[in-house]
Write a protein that holds these residues in place. Structure first.
Motif, PDB file in Angstrom:
ATOM      1  N   ASP A  55       9.840  -4.747  -1.016  1.00 26.03           N
ATOM      2  CA  ASP A  55      10.609  -4.140  -2.103  1.00 26.03           C
ATOM      3  C   ASP A  55       9.725  -3.834  -3.306  1.00 26.03           C
ATOM      4  O   ASP A  55       9.883  -2.787  -3.958  1.00 26.03           O
ATOM      5  CB  ASP A  55      11.757  -5.056  -2.511  1.00 26.03           C
ATOM      6  CG  ASP A  55      12.876  -5.080  -1.466  1.00 26.03           C
ATOM      7  OD1 ASP A  55      12.827  -4.258  -0.529  1.00 26.03           O
ATOM      8  OD2 ASP A  55      13.786  -5.923  -1.597  1.00 26.03           O
ATOM      9  N   ALA A  56       8.790  -4.727  -3.611  1.00 28.80           N
ATOM     10  CA  ALA A  56       7.863  -4.462  -4.717  1.00 28.80           C
ATOM     11  C   ALA A  56       7.003  -3.243  -4.411  1.00 28.80           C
ATOM     12  O   ALA A  56       6.702  -2.440  -5.313  1.00 28.80           O
ATOM     13  CB  ALA A  56       6.980  -5.689  -4.945  1.00 28.80           C
ATOM     14  N   THR A  57       6.622  -3.065  -3.162  1.00 33.13           N
ATOM     15  CA  THR A  57       5.795  -1.931  -2.765  1.00 33.13           C
ATOM     16  C   THR A  57       6.575  -0.624  -2.824  1.00 33.13           C
ATOM     17  O   THR A  57       6.051   0.415  -3.256  1.00 33.13           O
ATOM     18  CB  THR A  57       5.244  -2.156  -1.349  1.00 33.13           C
ATOM     19  OG1 THR A  57       4.493  -3.372  -1.341  1.00 33.13           O
ATOM     20  CG2 THR A  57       4.343  -1.011  -0.919  1.00 33.13           C
ATOM     21  N   LEU A  58       7.822  -0.654  -2.398  1.00 34.23           N
ATOM     22  CA  LEU A  58       8.664   0.545  -2.511  1.00 34.23           C
ATOM     23  C   LEU A  58       8.791   0.981  -3.964  1.00 34.23           C
ATOM     24  O   LEU A  58       8.675   2.178  -4.287  1.00 34.23           O
ATOM     25  CB  LEU A  58      10.051   0.264  -1.921  1.00 34.23           C
ATOM     26  CG  LEU A  58      10.126   0.140  -0.403  1.00 34.23           C
ATOM     27  CD1 LEU A  58      11.499  -0.413   0.013  1.00 34.23           C
ATOM     28  CD2 LEU A  58       9.874   1.494   0.253  1.00 34.23           C
ATOM     29  N   ASP A  59       9.012   0.037  -4.837  1.00 31.35           N
ATOM     30  CA  ASP A  59       9.156   0.372  -6.253  1.00 31.35           C
ATOM     31  C   ASP A  59       7.844   0.905  -6.829  1.00 31.35           C
ATOM     32  O   ASP A  59       7.832   1.911  -7.552  1.00 31.35           O
ATOM     33  CB  ASP A  59       9.610  -0.869  -7.028  1.00 31.35           C
ATOM     34  CG  ASP A  59       9.912  -0.553  -8.481  1.00 31.35           C
ATOM     35  OD1 ASP A  59      10.882   0.172  -8.743  1.00 31.35           O
ATOM     36  OD2 ASP A  59       9.160  -1.038  -9.357  1.00 31.35           O
ATOM     37  N   HIS A  60       6.737   0.244  -6.481  1.00 33.79           N
ATOM     38  CA  HIS A  60       5.442   0.653  -7.014  1.00 33.79           C
ATOM     39  C   HIS A  60       5.034   2.040  -6.519  1.00 33.79           C
ATOM     40  O   HIS A  60       4.611   2.899  -7.315  1.00 33.79           O
ATOM     41  CB  HIS A  60       4.375  -0.373  -6.629  1.00 33.79           C
ATOM     42  CG  HIS A  60       2.982   0.046  -6.971  1.00 33.79           C
ATOM     43  ND1 HIS A  60       2.518   0.111  -8.270  1.00 33.79           N
ATOM     44  CD2 HIS A  60       1.943   0.438  -6.174  1.00 33.79           C
ATOM     45  CE1 HIS A  60       1.262   0.516  -8.272  1.00 33.79           C
ATOM     46  NE2 HIS A  60       0.887   0.727  -7.011  1.00 33.79           N
ATOM     47  N   LEU A 116       1.835  10.401  -0.281  1.00 32.94           N
ATOM     48  CA  LEU A 116       0.689  10.380   0.616  1.00 32.94           C
ATOM     49  C   LEU A 116       1.136   9.849   1.983  1.00 32.94           C
ATOM     50  O   LEU A 116       1.707   8.768   2.087  1.00 32.94           O
ATOM     51  CB  LEU A 116      -0.419   9.493   0.053  1.00 32.94           C
ATOM     52  CG  LEU A 116      -0.997   9.918  -1.301  1.00 32.94           C
ATOM     53  CD1 LEU A 116      -1.994   8.883  -1.797  1.00 32.94           C
ATOM     54  CD2 LEU A 116      -1.639  11.285  -1.201  1.00 32.94           C
ATOM     55  N   GLN A 117       0.879  10.617   3.012  1.00 36.70           N
ATOM     56  CA  GLN A 117       1.377  10.242   4.330  1.00 36.70           C
ATOM     57  C   GLN A 117       0.861   8.879   4.778  1.00 36.70           C
ATOM     58  O   GLN A 117       1.596   8.078   5.360  1.00 36.70           O
ATOM     59  CB  GLN A 117       0.989  11.302   5.355  1.00 36.70           C
ATOM     60  CG  GLN A 117       1.625  11.057   6.726  1.00 36.70           C
ATOM     61  CD  GLN A 117       1.216  12.108   7.733  1.00 36.70           C
ATOM     62  OE1 GLN A 117       0.057  12.154   8.136  1.00 36.70           O
ATOM     63  NE2 GLN A 117       2.156  12.953   8.139  1.00 36.70           N
ATOM     64  N   THR A 118      -0.402   8.614   4.497  1.00 39.58           N
ATOM     65  CA  THR A 118      -0.946   7.319   4.920  1.00 39.58           C
ATOM     66  C   THR A 118      -0.224   6.158   4.263  1.00 39.58           C
ATOM     67  O   THR A 118      -0.004   5.113   4.881  1.00 39.58           O
ATOM     68  CB  THR A 118      -2.458   7.256   4.619  1.00 39.58           C
ATOM     69  OG1 THR A 118      -2.972   6.027   5.122  1.00 39.58           O
ATOM     70  CG2 THR A 118      -2.743   7.339   3.126  1.00 39.58           C
ATOM     71  N   VAL A 119       0.172   6.343   2.988  1.00 40.05           N
ATOM     72  CA  VAL A 119       0.923   5.299   2.290  1.00 40.05           C
ATOM     73  C   VAL A 119       2.329   5.172   2.876  1.00 40.05           C
ATOM     74  O   VAL A 119       2.811   4.066   3.149  1.00 40.05           O
ATOM     75  CB  VAL A 119       0.988   5.601   0.781  1.00 40.05           C
ATOM     76  CG1 VAL A 119       1.956   4.654   0.077  1.00 40.05           C
ATOM     77  CG2 VAL A 119      -0.399   5.487   0.163  1.00 40.05           C
ATOM     78  N   ALA A 120       2.992   6.314   3.070  1.00 45.52           N
ATOM     79  CA  ALA A 120       4.343   6.288   3.623  1.00 45.52           C
ATOM     80  C   ALA A 120       4.376   5.605   4.989  1.00 45.52           C
ATOM     81  O   ALA A 120       5.300   4.839   5.297  1.00 45.52           O
ATOM     82  CB  ALA A 120       4.896   7.704   3.727  1.00 45.52           C
ATOM     83  N   HIS A 121       3.363   5.867   5.810  1.00 42.44           N
ATOM     84  CA  HIS A 121       3.328   5.256   7.137  1.00 42.44           C
ATOM     85  C   HIS A 121       3.090   3.745   7.050  1.00 42.44           C
ATOM     86  O   HIS A 121       3.651   2.973   7.841  1.00 42.44           O
ATOM     87  CB  HIS A 121       2.237   5.909   7.974  1.00 42.44           C
ATOM     88  CG  HIS A 121       2.613   7.272   8.469  1.00 42.44           C
ATOM     89  ND1 HIS A 121       1.830   8.002   9.339  1.00 42.44           N
ATOM     90  CD2 HIS A 121       3.700   8.057   8.206  1.00 42.44           C
ATOM     91  CE1 HIS A 121       2.407   9.163   9.590  1.00 42.44           C
ATOM     92  NE2 HIS A 121       3.542   9.216   8.907  1.00 42.44           N
ATOM     93  N   GLN A 122       2.273   3.319   6.100  1.00 46.41           N
ATOM     94  CA  GLN A 122       2.054   1.886   5.924  1.00 46.41           C
ATOM     95  C   GLN A 122       3.343   1.187   5.490  1.00 46.41           C
ATOM     96  O   GLN A 122       3.672   0.096   5.969  1.00 46.41           O
ATOM     97  CB  GLN A 122       0.946   1.635   4.902  1.00 46.41           C
ATOM     98  CG  GLN A 122      -0.450   1.903   5.425  1.00 46.41           C
ATOM     99  CD  GLN A 122      -1.498   1.644   4.363  1.00 46.41           C
ATOM    100  OE1 GLN A 122      -1.633   2.404   3.398  1.00 46.41           O
ATOM    101  NE2 GLN A 122      -2.251   0.575   4.530  1.00 46.41           N
ATOM    102  N   VAL A 123       4.075   1.809   4.582  1.00 49.86           N
ATOM    103  CA  VAL A 123       5.341   1.233   4.125  1.00 49.86           C
ATOM    104  C   VAL A 123       6.335   1.167   5.281  1.00 49.86           C
ATOM    105  O   VAL A 123       7.064   0.174   5.444  1.00 49.86           O
ATOM    106  CB  VAL A 123       5.902   2.046   2.948  1.00 49.86           C
ATOM    107  CG1 VAL A 123       7.322   1.599   2.601  1.00 49.86           C
ATOM    108  CG2 VAL A 123       5.004   1.903   1.720  1.00 49.86           C
ATOM    109  N   ALA A 124       6.365   2.212   6.092  1.00 49.73           N
ATOM    110  CA  ALA A 124       7.257   2.204   7.257  1.00 49.73           C
ATOM    111  C   ALA A 124       6.901   1.073   8.211  1.00 49.73           C
ATOM    112  O   ALA A 124       7.786   0.392   8.767  1.00 49.73           O
ATOM    113  CB  ALA A 124       7.186   3.549   7.972  1.00 49.73           C
ATOM    114  N   GLU A 125       5.610   0.846   8.411  1.00 55.61           N
ATOM    115  CA  GLU A 125       5.169  -0.233   9.299  1.00 55.61           C
ATOM    116  C   GLU A 125       5.548  -1.594   8.721  1.00 55.61           C
ATOM    117  O   GLU A 125       5.961  -2.500   9.468  1.00 55.61           O
ATOM    118  CB  GLU A 125       3.664  -0.151   9.511  1.00 55.61           C
ATOM    119  CG  GLU A 125       3.097  -1.152  10.502  1.00 55.61           C
ATOM    120  CD  GLU A 125       3.492  -0.855  11.940  1.00 55.61           C
ATOM    121  OE1 GLU A 125       3.358  -1.763  12.776  1.00 55.61           O
ATOM    122  OE2 GLU A 125       3.929   0.280  12.227  1.00 55.61           O
ATOM    123  N   MET A 126       5.431  -1.755   7.424  1.00 53.12           N
ATOM    124  CA  MET A 126       5.833  -3.002   6.783  1.00 53.12           C
ATOM    125  C   MET A 126       7.316  -3.280   7.017  1.00 53.12           C
ATOM    126  O   MET A 126       7.709  -4.407   7.358  1.00 53.12           O
ATOM    127  CB  MET A 126       5.547  -2.931   5.276  1.00 53.12           C
ATOM    128  CG  MET A 126       4.069  -2.869   4.909  1.00 53.12           C
ATOM    129  SD  MET A 126       3.803  -2.313   3.200  1.00 53.12           S
ATOM    130  CE  MET A 126       4.454  -3.713   2.279  1.00 53.12           C
TER     131      MET A 126
END
Length: 407
Positions: A274-279, A293-303
């Motif tokens: 949740d902190a990462t989504l907000d940040h 950034l796609q690489t960031v979005a994919h990392q968040v999805a994996e989390m």
């Protein structure tokens, strides 16, 4: 919260717990001294009725409590869990007198409990316990079996088959709440060289002569220490469960609490996510938001994927425990393994996406980064969980073979 096996009332209860943790428990946690038992925090957990729920509810309710508290206040979650871990053997195996003396005080937060299993040479290999319980027979004179023992409060010591009193000698280490607990569930060897057999669980009040302890400074500032036992006197009245069968007491306790360690990990992972989504939604980067950034979005999805998968496995293990399913040891090990490894990944990824600010003292992720490491070790390291899983799988497979298929 996902909808897996949860009724609306359970989901609402989890939300209330997160609010209570943020508003009433977090301020008390912030006032605590690192590495010491926070008695005001434990007392508040008692006033809120959360400690008593450890004994009145099942494994799923325990997991929901630990996950919800961990999301907003890891210190409160840990304080609650340690009360349960130390006192569960008394609740499940104690005599009426033991239960009457200690459980009400544990529930209201006025007595601190501790689970004393690990030793310098017997951490993950719990069957290698070396702390000795040396048996003593009562003297054969004038009904020596009813002579009082002043060191134990003057109560009678009755004679029976085998020892009725012992002296505990050895060392325990990595014991949560030591050396400040009011009583300890101590596992000692009553039959030398017997491995998992020949271990007895004793309820040892902290004021017994010969019991000493030293605090340890750890990466995460939990109350943790060593115990020294120098001929500490105990009698049959202090035994939890059956003599020489204490390993069952230990494993029964761990089978209940291992999935809930996973719940603790899931709560931390969700907080980091949740902190990462907000940040990433707010942070400007490269002409847009970080989340673009796609690489960031994919990392968040994996989390998120891993966090939900871990949560589902924790709930499944807890449900199996509550249903007394035969595969509880395997499910408990899987839940703890997946959830703690997942939380490590999620928190580490969150730190990476936040950058240097996450490493600043006092930042939520700096706190979680220190908290998340230990659960992969205590109550059975990840490697031990894999061993349990494999053992259970092969045993189940062998049992399913027909006589013709069996080797």
């Amino acid at each position: 919260m996902p909808a897996f096996a949860l009724e609306p009332e359970q989901t609402a209860w989890c939300a209330r717990l997160r609010t209570l943790a943020a508003q009433r428990l977090r301020p008390l946690a912030d006032k605590g001294e690192p590495g010491r038992v926070n008695r005001p925090l434990v007392a508040e957990l008692g006033r809120l009725g959360l400690i008593s729920r450890l004994f009145d509810s099942g494994a799923l309710a325990l997991c929901l409590m630990r996950e919800s508290l961990a999301y907003a206040c890891t210190e409160a979650e840990t304080a609650l869990a340690l009360q349960g871990l130390g006192a569960h053997p008394v609740h499940a195996h104690g005599t009426p007198a033991q239960r009457e003396r200690w459980l009400p005080r544990v529930a209201d937060g006025t007595a601190i409990a501790a689970f004393a299993l690990s030793e310098p040479g017997a951490g993950s290999d719990a069957a290698a316990l070396a702390l000795r319980a040396d048996g003593e027979q009562a003297e054969d004179a004038q009904g020596a079996g009813t002579q009082p023992d002043a060191a134990l409060g003057g109560g009678p010591v009755a004679e029976a088959d085998g020892p009725r009193r012992w002296r505990l000698t050895g060392e325990k280490c990595w014991i949560s709440n030591a050396p400040e607990a009011d009583f300890y569930t101590v596992f000692a060897r009553t039959i030398p060289g017997a491995g998992a057999r020949g271990v007895t669980a004793f309820l040892v009040p902290a004021d017994r002569p010969g019991l000493t302890g030293t605090a340890l400074e750890m990466l995460s500032p939990h109350p943790l220490g060593t115990l020294g036992l120098d001929a500490v006197p105990v009698t049959a009245d202090d035994v939890l469960g059956e003599t020489d069968r204490g390993f069952r007491v230990a494993m029964g306790t761990l089978n209940l609490f291992r999935p809930s360690v996973g719940a603790f990990a899931v709560g931390m992972a969700q907080a980091a996510l949740d902190a990462t989504l907000d940040h990433t939604r707010r942070r400007d980067a490269f002409g847009g938001k970080l989340m673009d950034l796609q690489t960031v979005a994919h990392q968040v999805a994996e989390m998120a994927l891993r966090t939900d998968a871990a949560r589902l496995m924790v709930y499944a293990a807890a449900t199996a425990y509550d249903a007394a399913a035969p595969d509880v040891p395997r499910r408990a090990a899987m839940a703890k393994l997946l959830a703690t490894e997942t939380a490590q990944y999620v928190v580490d990824t969150a730190v990476q996406l936040h950058g240097a600010r996450a490493l600043r003292r006092g930042h939520l992720l700096e706190h979680l980064y220190r908290e998340v490491r230990a659960p992969r070790i205590y109550e059975g390291a990840s490697e031990v969980q894999r061993g349990i899983i494999a053992k259970e799988l092969y045993a189940t497979h062998a049992a399913s073979l027909t006589p013709r298929e069996a080797p």
